[in-house]
Structures are given as structure tokens and as C-alpha cells.
Write an enzyme that holds these catalytic residues in place. Sequence first.
Site, mmCIF file in Angstrom:
data_model
loop_
_atom_site.group_PDB
_atom_site.id
_atom_site.type_symbol
_atom_site.label_atom_id
_atom_site.label_comp_id
_atom_site.label_asym_id
_atom_site.label_seq_id
_atom_site.Cartn_x
_atom_site.Cartn_y
_atom_site.Cartn_z
ATOM 1 N N ASP A 130 0.933 -0.946 0.138
ATOM 2 C CA ASP A 130 -0.185 -0.045 -0.280
ATOM 3 C C ASP A 130 0.186 1.553 0.121
ATOM 4 O OD1 ASP A 130 -2.335 -1.781 -0.087
ATOM 5 O OD2 ASP A 130 -3.210 -1.175 1.673
ATOM 6 N N ASP A 147 -10.596 37.289 -33.105
ATOM 7 C CA ASP A 147 -10.106 36.067 -34.209
ATOM 8 C C ASP A 147 -11.193 34.905 -33.003
ATOM 9 O OD1 ASP A 147 -7.539 34.390 -34.645
ATOM 10 O OD2 ASP A 147 -7.659 33.756 -32.348
ATOM 11 N N GLY A 183 -8.417 30.212 -34.660
ATOM 12 C CA GLY A 183 -8.888 30.984 -35.740
ATOM 13 C C GLY A 183 -9.234 30.366 -37.393
ATOM 14 N N LEU A 184 -7.777 31.652 -37.646
ATOM 15 C CA LEU A 184 -7.502 32.099 -38.583
ATOM 16 C C LEU A 184 -7.348 30.389 -39.803
ATOM 17 C CD1 LEU A 184 -5.807 35.612 -39.510
ATOM 18 C CD2 LEU A 184 -7.740 34.738 -40.548
#
Lengths: 436, 505
Positions: free
Chosen positions: B36, B274, B409-410
Site C-alpha cells: 500500500d 479571432d 481561428g484563421l
Amino acid sequence: MTVLAHSAPKKGCSDAPVLKERGQHEVFCGLTGIIWLHRKMQDAFFLVVGSRTCAHLLQSAAGVMIFAEPRFGTAILEEQDLAGLADAHEELDREVAKLLSRRPDIRQVFLVGSCPSEVIKLDLARAAERLSEVHGPRVRVINYSGSGIETTFTQGEDACLAALVPQMPETEARELLIVGALPDVVEDQALSLLERLGVAPVRVLPARSADEMPGVGPNTVFALTQPFLGDTAAALARRGAHHLRASFPFGDMGTTAWLQAIADEFGVGADRFESVTAAPRARARAAIARQRERLAGKRVFFFPDSQLEIPLARFLTEECGMEAVEIGTPFLHRGLVGPDLERIAAGPRISEGQDVDLQLDRARMDRPDLSVCGLGLANPLEAEGLTTKWAIELVFTPVHFYEQAGDLAELFARPLRRRDLLETHPSRALRVEAAE
Amino acid sequence: MKLSIWTYEGPPHVGAMRVATGMKGLHYVLHAPQGDTYADLLFTMIERRNHRPPVTYTTFQARDLGSDTAELFAQACRQAYERFQPEAMIVGASCTAELIQDDPGGLAEAIGLPIPVIPLELPSYQRKENFGADETFFQLVRHLAGPAEQTERVSANILGPTGLGFRHRDDIEEVTALLNEMGVDVNVVAPMGAAPSDLSRLAAAHFNVLLYPETAEAAARWLERTHGQPFTKTVPIGVGATHDFVAEVAGITGLPARKDESRLRQPWYAASVDSTYLTGKRVFIFGDATHVTSAARIARDEMGFEVAGLGCYNREFARPIRALARNYGVEAVITDDYLDVEAAIAELQPELILGTQMERHIGKRLGIPCAVISAPVHVQDFPARYSPQAGWEGANVIFDTWVHPLVMGLEEHLLTMFREDFEFHDAAGASHHGGKAVERTELEVEEAPASADVIWLADAEKELKKVPFFVRGKARRNTEAFAAEQGVHEISIETLYEAKAHYAR
């Protein structure tokens, strides 16, 4: 190679006193072996019958989540399973049936016992028998225990392979059996060396698939590739097989000794042995020599982990010029590691078992150049300025035989190289001071 | 018995360890079998802690079961006290020790150590990690937080941060700053960083900030009941939630809602052109209840996403998460089985997953980008840099984190324009992810087969492949749903564009 010509006294550490400790063990349990065993046996599924802790261990121990669809899982015991064991068996049958219907490629199911299943005495042997009747002969169901109360880390592989021995068909053939789960690439190298030595037929345990299960009988001769396979060796001996005792195949000298024992048994001539091993030996020596520059004269401290400690200390002292300060091992099996122990020059403290706090005190006193330890101790020791090597890598990485000898030495050299690289780090002194 | 492959939560004693490891001067003696101790590496490796967790394990073995495991435990307690000299101790059992019923609490009490020894009852076969943390912290507070004189200046405790928490380290700083800006002092942060003696000062605060209900709700409720301290209900993750939090604190303290938003960039980043491409992106959210609740609000109201599905793995919070899902018009996925989560994601085909490390793997398999928002944690969730989720900086961090897995984005437009280009094609993936652009091959990998009821005609299948990869899953799913709705069994190019028009926003 002259640097290695200094001969260790014959007895080495054979008669060294052993410091036996019984305190907190900072080690894994045998379930951990599933992580490499399930990659080795590609048609096997390892079903741990245990608790959420077992499942959590398997997922945490080696960051194995990279294996998107693993061939292991945990049947997590719940409150009602503890209340009635009869129901637990029914539940287990149901889970196995579900699993096999989802994974038709599975031919072997290992029911792996855990601490809770052992404590409540859930009879997995009976379950395995019952399930083998239901799903056999196509699927074989076998049980073994990987529980922490019975096994330490690599002993899980030992328990698994020992459980396979009664499944092995009887044979009268004179065969060499190589025992131990090695990465395929390493196993193939070993088989190729043996083939060129003219040793045949050679079989392997564990086999890569259920259909390739080797036979065993009075004419079987076996060699272990791992030092932690004591129970498996005993089980094979009970089936009449004969054990070839040798140093374990690490580095140039270990591999040569291991092959030599086999060559002697199978009557391979000295010329043939020389011609087959000369080139890989030279490669191994050259590769080790490159790392030896950094390792020679450095002091190494082994915390107990995988039972590989004695053979690896043999490699590091005899072939890499290191000095062992303490060699801790969870279990000292003289019958298996005796030949390695003989080749370690007297001097190091040999400890068996663990009391982690006391052992850490000794390491702090010794201030070794390199501490080989588990993941729970590594960062805390680094923060105290002690350079560490994670022991777990030694069971996950291909390290056996000639072609890996350089890699094995490099595993120990890398932390030292890194320490040297960061020596000039502007914050280093500060960091070590703060931790002290 | 339940088959589990990957789990979201560990056993409850790991929750107790998260509390103990976060604190100082506390020691945990855990009756547990050998093995453990693996739990130590969660802290030393994942969190890169430079000290061992303050835990002593008895690590009993089979041979001890026949003799005296109780004495072994008592001895471990005595030795731990002598060696570590803690201010207080917690004692308990892991799953196996629970079965042998040695009663760690009673044994520890019988030793008569000169420090508070707090027994933990954590039912391992019923409960999990978060419960373990919550219960442990509650027991510590119940035993240690006696009456205290209220501080002269308005002050608050921050409750909930633990070891192995998702960005807890940095959230504390951010929330402390929010409080300080209003003129509220921080009395105690706990469990993280607190010593048992600090817990005895809890009642001196005027109120509590319940930062993570998963790990501190029981304690916060007890402090309210016992010491009359109100606690905040809003977790300040996200811009809206942070405003609400400040308003809530103002309501509790009567102080003006002063805030310094000068570093907050998220609203402008979300509004700038954007970000137009983020509009209506379908997201699936999964994790612990606190982070899912915050993420849903940010996704819809602050990023302009569409929440396609959400859920949590901690069943303790099933009810509030179901209510939350209803608000978002979706069905909640409440499960701790990652295969259920995977099935839900495969079915919904979201464009982004906000999940845990588990969902990151699911996303990798399904080819859907994923940002991690919640525990269970991974070494990557402990970045060297300051990286909170809470407060103003947290909102900035979340914007960056969620946008990163997406195609920018672009670039999205360029990929659409040039998708037939041999090297700038969509299979090349997002340009900032470091993958090498592979040349387009004629042999395209077969995608998941359509459902049994509808088949794709070859032309339509080819047309579908012209749809950029990051929306292709959605297009396929929409078209098939549309076809099924219309009773059409063969999908032609015509069907594809009819479906497109049908779903056009």
C-alpha cells in the site's frame, strides 16, 4: 580486458553477515508484475480480485494509462461481496463471462488474488477450476496471488509463472527451458545466441501465447533469466526439471557465465562458444567501458525493490568499477543469487527486508554517490542532495544480455551525468541547503 | 463486484493522505499491508514533492496475520511519534486492515500519546477518495477547532485545498488576493499548509470560503453549526463566478465589493474577432462536480460554446449535477466507469472535451481535442508556472487552456480553403501542436462505419471527407440523425447538404 582482470576473492560476499530488518517495507506488492506480464502474454487477461486500492495501484504504479485498452482489470469487492462469499463467486463468474464475451481474443484468464481476497479467504483456485470447465478448453483460467501480504513486487511474476507450471504438458524431450518474462527483443537475442551455439530445442516460459506453452519433464533443463523466480524454479524441479545455476545474464561477464553454464550442459565446444560470443562480448565490453568512466569509483546504495539488487550489484562492482555500500534486497535467495554473491568483493552491507526509516538514516550517513530506490523515495532523496536511480526502470527496460549491457550501465550513469550537468545551476546550492 | 479498468478516484485512505500530506506537523499511521506504500509515489512523483508523505504504514504480511497485527500497529504508532514528533496524529486502516478489525483508534488511544490522536473510520468497500479527504478534514476540524476569539479585522479561512488537488496550490494565492482586495484577511488556509495548531484557530475567522466542496464541505457545515461561521457557496472559477463570489463575500461581511480586474483579459480575448470561430462549438464536460459546474458556466456564458453534455464521477454530487444538466438542456452522465463516459462522448461527437486525464485519453482515441479541467491529476497538472483556475488570473488561464487544443481561428479558415492542398490538408492537424505534417495519401483511413440503418453512398462519403476534420464528426452525426428522422436509408450528397441546411444556425 585488463581493467577487469583483478579477480575477486572466490567467496566474495557469500559468507557476509546479513542485516535482517522487519519494519516498514517501502515496496510494491506482486500485483505490479501484471504491468509487464500482460504485455508479454498477448492473449492473456489478468483479472485482479481485489479492492479499489488494487485498481488504483495498477493505474498509478507505472503511469500505464498509455495502454488505452489494457488486458488487465480489477473486480472490485464491494460490501455485499464481503457479506456472502457464495455470492462473490457468482459475481466473479458473471464478470468473467462478461469479459470473455467482450474480448474473444482472450485465451488465458489469470484470477489474481489480492490482500482482501486472501484475508476473506475467497477460494480463487476453486473459482479457476470451475471457470475452466465453463470456458475451456478454448480459454484456460488460472489463479495466483499477487497480494502484498504474500508477495513483494517481482514475486508476483514468480507466483504467476509457478501457477503455469502445473499446466505444462509432460514431456520426455531433452529441452532447454528459458524462464522469465523478457521483452521480446531481448528474448529473441537470447534465442539467436543459443541457436548459434547449437543448443536446441529451446522453449520459453512464459510463452507469448497459450498455444506455445512449453512442456516439462525429467529431461528438461532450465535456466532462469531473473533472480526472483524461486517458487517457479522449485515447481519446475518438482516436475523433474534440472536447474542450471549461474550468474544472471547482465553485462558481459554475467551473460557469458550464464551462457557458459548452458554450453557446458549441452556439450558446446570451447571454439564454438568463443566464435559465437566473441563479437557480442566485444561490443558489450566497449559499450560498458564508455559508461565505466563515469561509474568507476562511485559508491552505490541499493534500497530493496525487485530482488535484482544482488546481480546488479555484481554487474556494477565487477564490470563497472563501482563500490557497493549497501545492497538491500527484499528477499535473499542464496540458491539463486549465490553465483552473483560470490563475485561481489567483500565489503558492502547486505540487508534483507526493510525498515525504511532506519535504512534512510544509514543512507544519509553513507552519502552514496548513487542510491537505487523506488519512486516513493527518489525525489525526497534528491532533495537531500543524494542522486538516485529509479529501480522500477530496471524491470521495465530491456537490460539483459550482451547487446543491452551498455544500456544497463547507462541507466546508472545517466543520473550521475545529469547531476554533473546541473552542478553549475545557479540555484543548486540553495536548493540542497533548503532541503537539509 | 464491479470490473474496473481505470478509476477516477482512489480508495478513501488516499483521500486521508491528501489531507495529511497537504498539512504540516500531522502524521498518519495507516494499518495497511505491504504494497500500500505505492500511494507515496503519487505525491513524490505526480506532485514532485521533495519530502515523503507523513505516513507510517504497518506493512503487515501473511506471517503477521497469524501472530499479532495489533501490536505491530501499536509499535508503529509509538515509533512514528518518537521519530517525527508530530503535533497530532490521525490513525486508520486501509481496505485490508479494515477486514482484520484491529481497531486502530482504540489501540492508539491505549498508548496514551501526549498529543491529540484522531481515529478515522473510512469504509473502503463503500466510499472513495474524495469522501476520505472530506471525512478526514472534518474529523480533524471537529477534534481540534475549539472556540476562539474572533479576529478584530474581518477575516476568513480558505477551506478545501489538499495535496494532489487540481491547481490548488495556485488557487489559494488567487483567492487570497481577492479577499485581501476587499480588506478581508486570511486567517487559516486548510488543510494545505496548515498545522494542527492552526486548525485550533479556525473559529477566529468571521466566515469560511469553501473553495472545494469535495474535500471540505462537512468541515464547513460543522463550523457553521458549531461556531456560527457562514461559508461561501460560490466557487470563484470563471469571470461570472468570481464576480458572484465577491458579491457573496460583500454580503457576508458588509464590506464593499472592491475588486481589481486590471489583470483580467478573458472577456476581451473572448470578444476579439479571432475568437469568432469558438462560436457554438459543442463541448462535453466531465470531471469532479465543482470543476464541471464552473466549466459549464464558463463554456456557455463566457466562451460562447454549446454545452452538448456534462457529468461528474463523484456520486455524492449527483443531485446538483443533474439539476445543472437540466438547466443546460442535457442529460447528466453520472458514472465512475470511464467506458460509460467514452460511450457518451462517442455518441455526442463534441468538438472539444473538457475533462480529466481520463477524458484526454478518450479524446486521443476518438480524435477529439481535450482540455483538462479537473482531478484525477497527472504530472502535467502541476506546471512549474503560476497556473490557477480560480479568480481573475484563473479565468485567463482557462481561456488559454481551452483554446490551445483547438485549431486556431484563421488556421481553421485556411484549412477549409486549402483542404485539397497536398501538405496543408486537414490530416496534418493543428500547426501549433508539433506534429509533423504528413503528405496526403490517396488511401484514406476508413472511418467509423455508419449506423446499421443508413448507408453512405460513395459520392456522399467522398464529400464528407472534404469537411475539415474538426467538424467532420459532427457533420456525419447530424447527417445520419437527419436521414433517420426523414426515413432516408441512403445518404447522398443531396442528403448531406439538406442536413447541413437543416442544422444551419
